[in-house]
Structure formats: C-alpha cells, structure tokens
Design an enzyme around this catalytic site. Structure first.
Site, PDB file in Angstrom:
ATOM      1  N   HIS A   1       0.813  -1.217   0.000  1.00  0.00           N
ATOM      2  CA  HIS A   1       0.000   0.000   0.000  1.00  0.00           C
ATOM      3  C   HIS A   1       0.852   1.275   0.000  1.00  0.00           C
ATOM      4  CE1 HIS A   1       0.343  -0.132   4.544  1.00  0.00           C
ATOM      5  NE2 HIS A   1       0.446   1.161   4.357  1.00  0.00           N
TER       6      HIS A   1
ATOM      7  N   SER B   1       4.835   2.388   7.953  1.00  0.00           N
ATOM      8  CA  SER B   1       4.413   1.262   7.123  1.00  0.00           C
ATOM      9  C   SER B   1       5.568   0.750   6.269  1.00  0.00           C
ATOM     10  CB  SER B   1       3.258   1.675   6.204  1.00  0.00           C
ATOM     11  OG  SER B   1       2.075   1.866   6.930  1.00  0.00           O
TER      12      SER B   1
ATOM     13  N   GLY C   1     -11.341 -23.647  -3.623  1.00  0.00           N
ATOM     14  CA  GLY C   1     -12.708 -23.223  -3.903  1.00  0.00           C
ATOM     15  C   GLY C   1     -13.654 -23.507  -2.757  1.00  0.00           C
TER      16      GLY C   1
ATOM     17  N   ASP D   1      -0.039  -7.634   1.337  1.00  0.00           N
ATOM     18  CA  ASP D   1       0.432  -6.248   1.469  1.00  0.00           C
ATOM     19  C   ASP D   1       1.961  -6.176   1.528  1.00  0.00           C
ATOM     20  OD1 ASP D   1       0.176  -3.534   1.520  1.00  0.00           O
ATOM     21  OD2 ASP D   1      -0.395  -3.377   3.633  1.00  0.00           O
TER      22      ASP D   1
END
Length: 536
Positions: free
Chosen positions: A161, A266, A319, A190
């Site tokens: 991000h 971050s 799935g 991330d």
C-alpha cells in the site's frame, strides 16, 4: 529421689503448657498455614509459574538500534493522475484510510513554476493543455513509508500500500535518494519488493522466524513516522494471529504490538532482540493507542521467491469457504477437539469436482494436521496451481479421503455484508426455546430477498436477542436449508426435526444469507449449532 521426680514432672507440665499456649496464640493470630494450601497444586498457580521466569532488569536497545538502523530506508512514492474537471484529487474512499485514518500523503496540482514558463505544467485557461476546458487537472499525490534492505545488492521490502499505483518510487538511504524498481507486489499480503542500485554493497537485515516469537517478547520498530528519519520505538508482542479486515481475510495473520507504529512506519521492520526481522509494520488502529499490526516475516519468506522471480504470487486454490470450529461445533460433529476446518461453502471449483461438501470437516492435508483454517489455506496456497493434495475429511461420523487437483487462486471478490430485516410477515411460526419466527418461502419473499430458485428451506422472520442463534449471526432474512444434513423443504419439515431432537443433542443448522441487491454479490453460507435444552 521423690523430690527430683516431682521437679521433673513440674518442668514437663510447664513446657507442655507453654506449647499449648503458643499453638492457641498462633491460631488466634492466624499464623498457621491453612490446610487448603497443602491441597492446592502449585503447578496451577499462574503467579508461581510467572515468578520462576521473572526478570528484574530491562534490556537496552541502544546496540541493537545502532546496528540495524543503517539497513532501514524511507520510501517516497509519487503518483500523477488526472482528476475529473469538476473535482480535484482522487475520487472514492481508500479503505485503509476509512479504518485507520489518513495516510502520510500530500496532494497538489502539477502547476508551472513561476521561473519556468515554458516548462511542462498546466496550460492556461482556454488552452488545449491539461488545464483546458473539459479536462481535469493533473494532480500529484506523494506517499511516504519505510522499508528495509534484505540483501547487499539492494533488495528492499516495504508494504504494497506504500507504493501501490505509484508513477515513481524513490528510496532514501544515507542522505541519498535512489530510484527504485518495483520488482513485485502481492496485494493479498500487502508486501512489495523493490530494487535499488547503490553502486556498493549495502548493510542488510536477516529474516527471523515469526512462529518462534511469543506473546510478551521484546520487539523494536524502526521507521520514518511523519518523516522523522529512523525513529526507534520499542514494546512487546501483544498478540499473534490477528485478522483486522484491511486485506484478503484468508491471509491476514497479523502480529499485534504496543511498540508505537505511526503514519510513515508502514513497511518498516519489526525486530527481535537478535536484530532479526520478525514482522513488517503495516497498520495502526486510528481509534486507539499502542495497538499496531505487522505482517509476520514468515509470510514474507513464503512469497519472496515468487516476487523475486516473476513479480507476482500464484497460489493454489480449493474453492472452499472454511471456518474454525468452536467447542460446541466440535461436539455437534462428534469430534474430540476443535482441530479442523469446517466447510461452509463449496464453490464451483476443484474441491467441488473432487466431491467435498458443505458440512465436511477437513482434519489434515497431505498428512499435515489442520489445527485451524490458516493451516489449510497456507499449505494449499504454497503448493501452487496444478498440484494434487489429499484431504482427510470427517463426514457423518466417518473419516474419508479426497484427492483434489488445485487451480490458481482468483483475485478476491469484493463483497459487502449487510443484515436484512424484513420485519415479521404474517403467517410466521415459531419455536419458543429457539427464539425465532419463520415461515415457508413464498414467491414474493423469494423475489424480495433475492433467494435463488434452486434454494429450498424456511426463511427466518424474527430473532429474539436471547435466541441461541442470535450470537451465531442468524438474522431476519436468513434461510435455513438443512438441519443435521437433512434438507428442509417446508416449515413442517423444520418443526418435525427440531421437535424430535432429544434433550442434550446438537442441531446443526445450515444457513444462507441471500443478498437482495443481487448483481455480483454472493449469497453467504454458514453453520449455526444449538444444543437442545432439557425440559423444553
């Protein structure tokens, strides 16, 4: 002779009296050790166990900070984009900012400088440039973050991000700015991998083992919060395995720490006392203090080879929608403990092709025990597409095996959960101890609630706050399709099964939460388990 005997007797009586008097006095002053203490198991005393490992000195982080700081970098990511003519800046809401407040980002128009009239910039009013009629201005958005070097040749780790969508990325290290290449990103975890060329070998940090850290261990965060270069904060591991809903929930496994993490941290390292990276500082809770979150470094180690080699991460995919078992569910499924992954939904995919059904409990995969859903998801993801895995499945009180050939995991779908409260239509029935009202699914209810035509069961029309189903997210609009694996076709079927259940037995309700808005939003499926009370 008799005189000596009398003297000895008197002495004995005097001593005996003194002993008795002392015992009485001690008892009155509560100086005796209660007999209860002798009966207690000292191994059950948390206080005694803690005292065995207690420490009276606090560590110094100075040497650690001095050694590691040269491997910590700051990241500057610039994004240039055109805004609509009738508004400036970015449109929409950033989910990260919605939950955690504004990022450390500045936004401004890309206008001409007064001393550079002929240079690139905005055209004046009435011109055909970016500032001309009918066109939006060109805006630049600057985001800041942190990172750390993991190899002498300039590989740098940060958060996705921090650099997502950036037009250009720079890494600041030792008073110099280096242009950075984004070698790979993984939005699900991330994580982003950058590459810089410093022209000489760089100080780097080694990757530790996030599974080995324990709650209460000392940790240190180094980063660039609010553009304050190489700020050091310290704290402890507050918790592990947190899911906070800012990325793909299947892979969220955050470390929680009280070491201060602020905007600009971050992507920076969370370090143990040996100087090894155990996490990547990622997020803070905007509404609280001393609650920060970091991606475990073991997650980075799993995806790093693919990011380095091909710039993205391919994962195996079953799935299935799975959840952890609680004690009540384990009892209802006839299991001795809560280990396993309960299958709630089966999508069109490899697991369905192999015969896996909702209500199955996956106990192990390729012989590796599944203690919780994360064990299953991590193992399958790391196997990659086209691999074949063997699932040990618990179904209807028996253990069976299923062979599944994995496919590539598709991008996560955007979904929104919302309670549906249609009120209490006429014609509802109820079972008092369950605390719900329900009725058959009519055509109007099916259309109004977006219930698929191939779904049968009953629709819940009211749930009391004291209902045992309330805490398990059964709400008005929920459709109950099965009980203990038996299909429900009508309210009569439902009542027959519930009323015939013996006190102390378990009822496993399989439920659907349809989405009346339709479109791309999917119906949610889940189990709710209730133990039948005695004297109902």
């Amino acid at each position: 002779m008799s005189t000596n005997r009398n003297r000895n007797l008197a002495t004995f009586l005097l001593v005996l009296g003194a002993v008795v008097f002392g015992m009485v006095l001690a008892g009155g002053l509560q100086m005796t050790v209660p007999s209860q203490a002798a009966d207690q198991n000292p191994n059950l005393s948390a206080t005694r166990l803690a005292a065995q490992h207690g420490t009276t000195t606090l560590p110094s982080f100075a040497d650690l900070a001095e050694a590691v700081s040269p491997a910590v970098v700051s990241i500057q990511a610039a994004t240039i984009e055109k805004a609509p003519a009738n508004r400036g800046g970015r449109g929409g809401v950033d989910p990260f900012e919605f939950f955690f407040g504004p990022r450390n980002r500045q936004q401004r128009p890309q206008q001409q400088q007064p001393d550079d009239e002929d240079g690139p910039g905005q055209g004046g009013p009435g011109q055909g440039g970016p500032g001309g009629p009918g066109q939006g201005e060109e805006f630049r958005s600057d985001a800041g973050g942190s990172g750390f070097v993991i190899s002498p040749d300039g590989l740098v780790i940060t958060n996705n991000h921090v650099v997502e969508g950036a037009t250009s990325v720079k890494v600041h290290l030792d008073d110099r700015d280096y242009p950075a290449q984004v070698k790979g990103v993984d939005k699900a975890t991330d994580i982003a991998l950058l590459k810089i060329d410093a022209g000489h070998p760089l100080r780097f940090v080694e990757l530790g083992d996030s599974d080995a850290i324990r709650v209460g261990d000392w940790v240190m965060v180094i980063g660039n919060p609010l553009n304050l270069d190489r700020t050091v904060t310290t704290g402890v591991i507050s918790a592990k395995g947190r899911s906070i809903g800012i990325s793909d929930a299947s892979f969220e496994n955050f470390i929680q720490t009280d070491a201060a993490i602020n905007f600009g941290n971050s992507g920076g390292p969370l370090l143990n006392m040996q100087g090894q990276v155990v996490g990547i500082a990622t997020a803070i809770n905007w509404g609280a203090e001393n609650i920060g979150f970091a991606v475990p470094v073991n997650t980075l180690k799993e995806v790093l080879p693919q990011l380095r080699e091909k710039g993205k991460v391919s994962r195996g995919y079953l799935g299935l929608g799975v959840r952890n078992l609680d004690y009540t569910q384990a009892q209802a499924w006839g299991l001795k403990d809560t280990a396993g992954a309960l299958v709630q939904t089966v999508e069109n995919g490899p697991a369905k092709d192999a015969g896996v059904q909702h209500g199955d409990v996956i106990l192990s995969v390729d012989g590796h025990k599944v203690k919780q859903t994360r064990d299953l998801i991590s193992y399958v993801s790391n196997k990659g597409p086209n691999a074949t895995v063997t699932l040990d499945v618990w179904r209807n009180g028996k253990a069976i095996q299923k062979q599944v050939k994995l496919r590539e995991r598709p991008p996560a779908a955007n979904q929104a959960d919302e309670d549906v409260n249609p009120g209490k239509p006429e014609g509802s029935s109820g079972i008092e101890w369950l605390g719900i009202q329900y009725q058959d699914i009519s055509s109007s209810l099916r259309n109004g609630h977006g219930i698929p035509n191939d779904v049968s069961g009953i629709i819940v029309t009211n749930v009391t706050p004291t209902s045992p189903l309330y805490d398990q997210f059964v709400r008005p609009g929920t459709v109950i399709t099965e009980i203990n694996g038996q299909a429900i076709k009508s309210a009569a079927d439902f009542e027959k099964i519930v009323k015939s259940a013996k006190p102390g037995s378990y009822l496993r309700f399989y439920n659907l939460q349809p989405d009346p808005r339709g479109g791309s939003r999917s119906t949610q499926s889940f189990f709710a388990v209730v133990q039948v009370p005695s004297g109902r």
